[in-house]
Design a protein around this motif. Structure first.
Motif, PDB file in Angstrom:
ATOM      1  N   HIS A 171     -44.534 -20.872 -56.187  1.00  0.00           N
ATOM      2  CA  HIS A 171     -43.337 -21.654 -55.893  1.00  0.00           C
ATOM      3  C   HIS A 171     -42.920 -21.611 -54.427  1.00  0.00           C
ATOM      4  N   SER A 172     -43.737 -21.059 -53.543  1.00  0.00           N
ATOM      5  CA  SER A 172     -43.390 -21.008 -52.120  1.00  0.00           C
ATOM      6  C   SER A 172     -43.651 -22.367 -51.473  1.00  0.00           C
ATOM      7  N   ILE A 204     -41.780 -29.414 -54.468  1.00  0.00           N
ATOM      8  CA  ILE A 204     -42.582 -29.011 -55.620  1.00  0.00           C
ATOM      9  C   ILE A 204     -42.526 -30.099 -56.679  1.00  0.00           C
ATOM     10  N   THR A 205     -43.673 -30.335 -57.328  1.00  0.00           N
ATOM     11  CA  THR A 205     -43.741 -31.247 -58.469  1.00  0.00           C
ATOM     12  C   THR A 205     -43.979 -30.411 -59.712  1.00  0.00           C
ATOM     13  N   LEU A 253     -38.025 -22.793 -56.746  1.00  0.00           N
ATOM     14  CA  LEU A 253     -38.488 -23.305 -55.460  1.00  0.00           C
ATOM     15  C   LEU A 253     -38.121 -22.250 -54.416  1.00  0.00           C
ATOM     16  N   LEU A 254     -39.141 -21.668 -53.811  1.00  0.00           N
ATOM     17  CA  LEU A 254     -38.951 -20.606 -52.827  1.00  0.00           C
ATOM     18  C   LEU A 254     -39.097 -21.199 -51.432  1.00  0.00           C
ATOM     19  N   SER A 255     -37.963 -21.408 -50.752  1.00  0.00           N
ATOM     20  CA  SER A 255     -37.950 -22.143 -49.491  1.00  0.00           C
ATOM     21  C   SER A 255     -37.944 -21.202 -48.294  1.00  0.00           C
ATOM     22  N   HIS A 292     -47.444 -28.142 -65.812  1.00  0.00           N
ATOM     23  CA  HIS A 292     -47.613 -27.115 -66.831  1.00  0.00           C
ATOM     24  C   HIS A 292     -47.702 -25.702 -66.250  1.00  0.00           C
ATOM     25  N   ASP A 293     -48.137 -25.564 -64.966  1.00  0.00           N
ATOM     26  CA  ASP A 293     -48.325 -24.224 -64.418  1.00  0.00           C
ATOM     27  C   ASP A 293     -47.106 -23.692 -63.672  1.00  0.00           C
ATOM     28  N   ASN A 294     -46.020 -24.452 -63.613  1.00  0.00           N
ATOM     29  CA  ASN A 294     -44.823 -23.925 -62.938  1.00  0.00           C
ATOM     30  C   ASN A 294     -43.527 -24.217 -63.696  1.00  0.00           C
TER      31      ASN A 294
END
Length: 316
Positions: free
Chosen positions: A18-19, A23-24, A174-176, A27-29
């Motif tokens: 998530h860095s 982000i879209t 979401l890691l901004s 299934h993996d996030n």
């Protein structure tokens, strides 16, 4: 010990997946589990199933099966509600200590999305959609509450939905790495226009004072960095052209030295007073330099220079 190891593992997973500032969701996030309400719902379904077996009542058994199917359907609906949504952090606005720093998000979806909220895991924050449903492209502002001045990164934002019926929790992160500043709170004080000359300062910055009156000499085209307070809005409304007022006189040619060591008070009080002086000098259109412990910003004017000074005050 086990808890800290688990938390460290979770942080590594989030940092790996998530860095990003955009982000879209796929299934993996996306993470989906029954909510507390959903667990109670399943418990009642189980009780109905037990009662139906004990009394051999097909109607009660049918209700139990329907409740189970509703819970399973909720898991799928909750997942597909978030799937395909693109989230982008556009900017985090700088602000003064004690106020909110607004993080602006852009949301893009090819379908309707329901019941969405965004919060920050590092600080107290709030952000929900103005309406329950949106299509195509929408924006969402998350207000971050930070009391201490300084330079920060966006941190970990949690995107959450409880659609449908509140029976499931669907979330992602979401890691901004976007940076933003919390400026010192401006503390009103007098803007000192006394002459100031530092013989050890090789920038030849002199603070002057003039008793002469400004005389309006005309208008000139606005350029990047000029003081916006001197824009002639009347001419802009009439001709749609940005022009700034030009003066003949010394008061707009004053060069100030805003010196941390020349202000009384604690460190935070001094920084707050300097913050006010930076804003006031910029409002009046003066050139000014800023002297801080271990940092010196040369004399200049304009919005960009004022922002640079405020950022330096935040990091001091």
């Amino acid at each position: 010990m086990a808890k800290s190891l688990y938390k460290g593992w979770i942080d590594k997973v989030i940092a790996k997946k998530h860095s990003a500032n955009s982000i879209t969701f796929s299934h993996d996030n996306i993470y989906v589990v029954p909510s507390l309400r959903g667990l109670f719902f399943l418990l009642f379904a189980l009780l109905n199933f037990i009662i139906g077996i004990n009394y051999q009542n097909n109607l009660i058994l049918g209700v139990a099966y329907l409740m189970l199917m509703l819970q399973i359907s909720s898991l799928f609906y909750g997942y597909f509600n978030l799937h395909g949504l693109k989230l982008e952090l556009l900017d985090v606005k700088n602000n003064y200590s004690g106020n909110h720093n607004d993080a602006k998000f852009k949301l893009s979806a090819s379908k309707e999305v329901f019941s969405l909220s965004i919060s920050n895991a590092n600080w107290q924050s709030s952000g929900v959609l103005d309406k329950n449903i949106f299509e195509s492209t929408s924006s969402l502002v998350v207000s971050l509450s930070l009391e201490k001045r300084g330079k920060y990164t966006g941190g970990k934002f949690k995107i959450h939905s409880c659609y449908p019926f509140g029976l499931v929790n669907v979330w992602s992160y979401l890691l901004s790495d976007k940076t933003f500043y919390v400026y010192p709170t401006p503390l009103k004080c007098e803007l000192d226009l006394r002459e100031s000359l530092d013989s050890d300062d090789d920038t030849d910055v002199i603070a002057q004072k003039s008793d002469s009156l400004d005389e309006f000499s005309g208008l000139k085209p606005y350029q990047q960095g000029m003081n916006r307070n001197r824009i002639s809005w009347r001419h802009f409304a009439k001709n749609q052209e940005l022009l700034v007022k030009d003066y003949v006189g010394d008061s707009h040619g004053i060069t100030l030295v805003l010196d941390f060591s020349m202000i009384e008070g604690t460190k935070e009080t001094r920084l707050s007073k300097l913050c006010h002086q930076v804003l006031e000098a910029d409002r009046l259109g003066h050139e000014f330099a800023l002297k801080l412990p271990g940092n010196h910003i040369s004399a200049a004017s304009g919005e960009r220079h004022a922002v640079q000074c405020l950022e330096s005050l935040s990091e001091c």
